[in-house]
Design an enzyme around this catalytic site. Structure first.
Site, PDB file in Angstrom:
ATOM      1  N   LYS A 108       4.177  72.602  75.633  1.00 60.58           N
ATOM      2  CA  LYS A 108       4.232  72.614  77.136  1.00 60.58           C
ATOM      3  C   LYS A 108       3.565  71.610  77.936  1.00 60.58           C
ATOM      4  O   LYS A 108       4.044  71.124  78.981  1.00 60.58           O
ATOM      5  CB  LYS A 108       3.577  74.118  77.394  1.00 60.58           C
TER       6      LYS A 108
ATOM      7  N   GLU B 111       0.810  82.167  76.615  1.00 58.60           N
ATOM      8  CA  GLU B 111      -0.041  81.773  77.700  1.00 58.60           C
ATOM      9  C   GLU B 111       0.797  81.385  78.895  1.00 58.60           C
ATOM     10  O   GLU B 111       1.478  80.473  78.706  1.00 58.60           O
ATOM     11  CB  GLU B 111      -0.987  80.609  77.145  1.00 58.60           C
TER      12      GLU B 111
ATOM     13  N   ARG C 243       6.162  76.378  63.116  1.00 55.06           N
ATOM     14  CA  ARG C 243       6.687  76.396  64.434  1.00 55.06           C
ATOM     15  C   ARG C 243       8.011  75.623  64.282  1.00 55.06           C
ATOM     16  O   ARG C 243       8.158  74.693  63.482  1.00 55.06           O
ATOM     17  CB  ARG C 243       5.755  75.698  65.390  1.00 55.06           C
TER      18      ARG C 243
HETATM   19  P1  ATP Z   1       2.832  74.829  73.275  1.00 54.33           P
HETATM   20  O1  ATP Z   1       2.339  74.071  72.282  1.00 54.33           O
HETATM   21  O2  ATP Z   1       4.265  74.498  73.841  1.00 54.33           O
HETATM   22  O3  ATP Z   1       1.696  74.798  74.348  1.00 54.33           O
HETATM   23  P2  ATP Z   1       1.941  77.476  72.480  1.00 54.33           P
HETATM   24  O4  ATP Z   1       1.566  77.657  71.342  1.00 54.33           O
HETATM   25  O5  ATP Z   1       0.282  76.818  73.280  1.00 54.33           O
HETATM   26  O6  ATP Z   1       2.972  76.104  72.720  1.00 54.33           O
HETATM   27  P3  ATP Z   1       1.849  79.707  73.879  1.00 54.33           P
HETATM   28  O7  ATP Z   1       2.276  80.318  75.157  1.00 54.33           O
HETATM   29  O8  ATP Z   1       0.369  80.258  73.327  1.00 54.33           O
HETATM   30  O9  ATP Z   1       2.332  78.260  73.573  1.00 54.33           O
HETATM   31  O10 ATP Z   1       2.941  80.480  72.556  1.00 54.33           O
HETATM   32  C1  ATP Z   1       3.133  81.740  72.686  1.00 54.33           C
HETATM   33  C2  ATP Z   1       3.616  82.023  71.103  1.00 54.33           C
HETATM   34  O11 ATP Z   1       4.964  81.499  70.993  1.00 54.33           O
HETATM   35  C3  ATP Z   1       2.525  81.825  70.025  1.00 54.33           C
HETATM   36  O12 ATP Z   1       2.713  82.807  69.400  1.00 54.33           O
HETATM   37  C4  ATP Z   1       3.072  80.512  69.448  1.00 54.33           C
HETATM   38  O13 ATP Z   1       2.832  80.655  68.247  1.00 54.33           O
HETATM   39  C5  ATP Z   1       4.547  80.609  69.652  1.00 54.33           C
HETATM   40  N1  ATP Z   1       5.057  79.379  69.760  1.00 54.33           N
HETATM   41  C6  ATP Z   1       4.905  78.283  70.470  1.00 54.33           C
HETATM   42  N2  ATP Z   1       5.601  77.133  70.333  1.00 54.33           N
HETATM   43  C7  ATP Z   1       6.306  77.487  69.348  1.00 54.33           C
HETATM   44  C8  ATP Z   1       7.267  76.825  68.595  1.00 54.33           C
HETATM   45  N3  ATP Z   1       7.561  75.493  68.739  1.00 54.33           N
HETATM   46  N4  ATP Z   1       7.996  77.414  67.524  1.00 54.33           N
HETATM   47  C9  ATP Z   1       7.554  78.797  67.314  1.00 54.33           C
HETATM   48  N5  ATP Z   1       6.597  79.407  68.074  1.00 54.33           N
HETATM   49  C10 ATP Z   1       6.117  78.873  68.970  1.00 54.33           C
HETATM   50 MG    MG Z   2      -1.202  78.827  72.597  1.00 55.02          MG
END
Ligand code: ATP
Ligand code: MG
Length: 564
Positions: free
Chosen positions: A272, A37, A262
Site C-alpha cells: 500500500k 487496515e 504473501r
Molecule cells: P501492505 O503491505 O499492502 O500495506 P498490509 O499487510 O499492511 O499490506 P493490511 O490491510 O494490514 O495490509 O492487510 C490485511 C490482510 O491482508 C492481512 O491479513 C494481510 O496479511 C493480508 N495481505 C496483505 N497483503 C497481502 C499479500 N500481498 N498477499 C496475501 N495477503 C496479504
Molecule cells: Mg498490515
C-alpha cells in the site's frame, strides 16, 4: 464435524483446520476474519487473503468477520473503509452482521493493559523513540533494560491513566510490556503496547490520546471475536510469540495464528505504501486506474470477481514466498471471458477499404454469431456496405513470407461477409502513406464461403464505415518494465522501473453499431483484438473501452521470431 468442500484442493491451512475439527479443539467451530487496515485500497494480494479467510469459513461452514484494524488514526480515512467494504462485496463475500472495528475494543484493550500493569508485566517508559531503538539491540546484540523498567505498579497505573487523559505530549512516553530485553526474538524485547497520539480518529473522534500498537491490538481483537484461526502473512511469524504472550498473560480466549506466504505478482507492486506513492505522485490517475493491481483498478479494467477468485484458488496458500507470473492472472480472465462474453467486430487502427464493385447506396445485414463457444448466446446482424474499415496491420503492400492477410492482388475473407480482393492501393502523394484500399468482392461468397471451394488463407474483421460507432480505446500494458521489483538496483527507487508506455490511447476506433448504448462495465471480445469493457468515462457521444487483456496474437509472435 464438517468436511471441507471436496471439490477444492486442500492446502496446509485447511489441513490444520480439518485436524482441529477432528480433535474438537474449538468445539467444532471455524471462525476466521479478514483484518484490513483502512489506509489504502485493497489489492490483489488482499484478495488472496479474503478468498482464504472467507473461503475457509464457507468450506467448513464457519463464519468470517470483516474487521478494520483501525489503530493508526493518522493514516486512516473513511474513504478507505468504504472502498474496502465495496471491494469485499464485489469479490462475492458477505460478512453478514459481523462488521467490526478494532477501535470498538479500545476500552477493553485499555482495561486489559491496566490488568497487565497490575501484574507487574508492563511499565510506562519515558525513553524517546530513538532511545528505545538504541536500547533494543540488534539481531546479534542483546538489548539493554530501560531505566524506567522498574517503576512501581502504582506509579505505572498513575502515569498510564494520565497518558489516557492527554496530560503528556506526543512521543513523550509509552507503555511497554515487560518481557525480556535479551530475548533472541527482537519482538519480545519489551515491545511498545501504547503510544501517545493527540489525533482525531475516524470513529472515536478525540476521545483517545493513546493508541494501542498493532501487535497488542490484533491478538486482543481476535480473542474478543472468538476467532479460531487467525490467518496472516509470513512476516508475522516472529510476532506470534508476542501474540501468544499477551493472551496467555491475560489468560483469555486464545486463537491460533497461522502464517502463509504473501502474494507477489510480476510487473507490479503489492504494497500500500508504494501504491499510495503512485497515486499521490500522479503516476496513475487514481486508486482505480486500470493499470493498478488494486481490486478497484482490476474492476475498471474489466476483470470479473470470478476470475480473481479462480486465480486465488489456483495459486493456493503455501509457506514459501514466490512471485506469481502476471500471465496467470491474465489466463484466468481470458478463460472466464472466453465462455461468456459476446464477440463483436471493432477496428482499432482503421484503414479505409472501398469495395469498388458494390453498389453506392446499398447496405445489407449479415448474420453474425455472438459466441461460438455458446450457441445459446444467439446471433445478431452486422451491416455491410461499400465503404469499410479494416485493421491497418491486416494489410501489407509488400507482404513477408508468412504474412497471409491482405496484400495487393490477394483475396481474403471478411468475417461473416464476403471474399474480397485488393485491386488498388491509394497513397497520399506527399507522404506516401496508404490512405485507402480498393477491393472487389465476390457476391457468390456471401456469409464467408465460396461455392467453388476456392480457399483463402485469412479471415479479417471489419466494420461498415457509415454504420460504425466511433470510440476511444485505451490499451494497457504492465505498469513496470521489470518482472521482479524486489530486485531494483542499489540506490534506485522502484519507480525508476515504471513503463512509460503502459497506456496507449487510440482516439478514432470504429466499432460495430450493435454496441450503441452499451452500459459502463459491459464486456466484449473484439474479434482478434482482445477483451474490452466499457469504461465509466464513456458517453453516448464518445464510448470509451478499456482493454482488459489481449488474445494471444500469433502473428506478433511469428514476427518477433523473424526479427530475431
Ligand atoms: P501492505 O503491505 O499492502 O500495506 P498490509 O499487510 O499492511 O499490506 P493490511 O490491510 O494490514 O495490509 O492487510 C490485511 C490482510 O491482508 C492481512 O491479513 C494481510 O496479511 C493480508 N495481505 C496483505 N497483503 C497481502 C499479500 N500481498 N498477499 C496475501 N495477503 C496479504
Ligand atoms: Mg498490515
Amino acid at each position: 464435524m464438517t468436511a471441507p468442500d471436496s471439490t477444492r484442493p486442500s492446502d496446509f491451512i485447511r489441513d490444520i483446520i480439518a485436524e482441529d475439527l477432528k480433535t474438537n479443539k474449538y468445539d467444532g467451530r471455524v471462525h476466521t476474519r479478514f483484518p484490513p487496515e483502512p489506509n489504502g485500497y485493497l489489492h490483489i494480494g488482499h484478495a488472496k487473503s479474503i478468498c482464504l479467510n472467507f473461503g475457509i469459513a464457507k468450506d467448513f461452514k464457519g463464519l468470517c468477520n470483516l474487521r478494520f484494524d483501525d489503530t493508526n488514526p493518522t493514516k486512516e480515512e473513511v474513504e478507505y473503509v468504504e472502498s474496502i467494504k465495496k471491494d469485499v462485496r464485489w469479490l462475492g463475500f458477505d460478512w453478514e452482521d459481523r462488521l467490526f472495528y478494532a477501535s470498538d475494543y479500545f476500552e477493553q484493550m485499555y482495561q486489559y493493559a491496566v490488568q497487565i500493569i497490575k501484574m507487574g508485566k508492563a511499565y510506562v517508559c519515558d525513553l524517546s523513540a530513538d532511545e528505545i531503538r538504541e536500547y533494543r539491540g540488534t539481531l546479534i546484540e542483546p538489548g539493554k533494560d530501560s531505566p524506567y523498567r522498574n517503576r512501581s505498579v502504582e506509579e505505572n497505573l498513575d502515569l498510564f491513566e494520565r497518558m489516557r487523559a492527554g496530560e503528556f505530549p506526543d512521543g513523550s512516553r509509552t507503555l511497554r510490556a515487560k518481557i525480556d530485553m535479551k530475548s533472541g526474538n527482537i519482538n519480545m524485547r519489551d515491545p511498545v503496547m501504547y503510544r501517545i497520539l493527540h489525533a482525531e480518529h475516524h470513529r472515536t473522534g478525540s476521545k483517545w490520546y493513546i493508541y494501542p500498537m498493532y501487535d497488542y491490538a490484533h491478538c486482543i481483537s481476535d480473542s474478543i471475536e472468538k476467532i479460531t484461526h487467525s490467518i496472516c502473512t509470513l512476516e508475522f511469524e516472529d510476532h506470534r510469540p508476542l501474540y501468544d504472550w499477551f493472551l496467555d498473560e491475560l489468560n483469555i480466549y486464545h486463537p491460533q495464528q497461522i502464517e502463509f506466504a504473501r502474494l507477489n505478482l510480476s510487473y507490479t507492486v503489492l504494497s500500500k505504501r508504494k501504491l499510495i506513492e503512485l497515486v499521490e505522485q500522479r503516476y496513475v490517475t487514481g486508486w482505480d486506474d486500470p493499470r493498478m493491481p488494486t481490486i478497484a483498478g482490476l474492476r475498471k479494467r474489466g476483470y470479473t470477481p470470478e476470475s480473481i477468485r479462480n486465480f486465488c484458488e489456483r495459486i493456493g496458500a503455501a509457506k514459501r514466498d514466490s512471485i506469481v507470473d502476471m500471465a496467470l492472472l491474465e489466463y484466468c480472465i481470458r478463460e472466464d471471458l472466453n465462455k461468456r462474453v459476446p464477440r463483436v467486430m471493432a477496428v482499432l487502427r482503421p484503414l479505409k477499404v472501398i469495395i469498388v464493385n458494390y453498389p453506392e447506396n446499398k447496405a445489407e445485414e449479415l448474420d453474425a454469431i455472438n459466441n461460438p463457444e455458446d450457441p445459446s448466446m444467439g446471433m445478431r446482424k452486422v451491416p455491410f456496405s461499400r465503404v469499410l474499415y479494416i485493421e491497418r496491420d491486416d494489410f501489407r503492400e509488400d507482404p513477408p513470407k508468412q504474412f497471409f492477410r491482405l496484400a495487393p492482388g490477394r483475396e481474403v475473407r471478411l468475417r461473416y461477409g464476403y471474399y474480397v480482393k485488393c485491386v488498388n492501393v491509394v497513397k497520399d502523394e506527399q507522404t506516401g502513406k496508404i490512405v485507402e484500399l480498393h477491393c472487389t468482392y465476390d457476391p457468390k461468397t456471401r456469409g464467408g464461403d465460396s461455392p467453388d471451394g476456392r480457399k483463402v488463407k485469412a479471415t479479417l474483421h471489419w466494420v461498415s464505415a457509415p454504420h460504425a460507432l466511433e470510440a476511444e480505446v485505451r490499451l494497457y500494458d504492465h505498469l513496470f518494465l521489470k518482472a521482479d521489483l524486489n530486485d531494483v538496483e542499489e540506490g534506485k527507487d522502484f519507480k525508476s522501473n515504471i513503463n512509460p508506455n503502459s497506456l496507449e490511447v487510440l482516439r478514432s476506433c470504429y466499432i460495430e453499431p450493435s454496441l450503441t448504448g452499451a452500459a459502463a462495465g459491459s464486456r466484449y471480445q473484439f474479434e482478434r483484438m482482445g477483451y474490452f469493457c466499457v469504461d465509466p468515462d464513456s458517453s453516448d457521444k464518445k464510448p470509451v473501452f478499456n482493454r482488459t487483456v489481449t488474445l494471444r496474437d500469433t502473428w506478433a509472435k511469428i514476427e518477433k521470431t523473424l526479427i530475431k
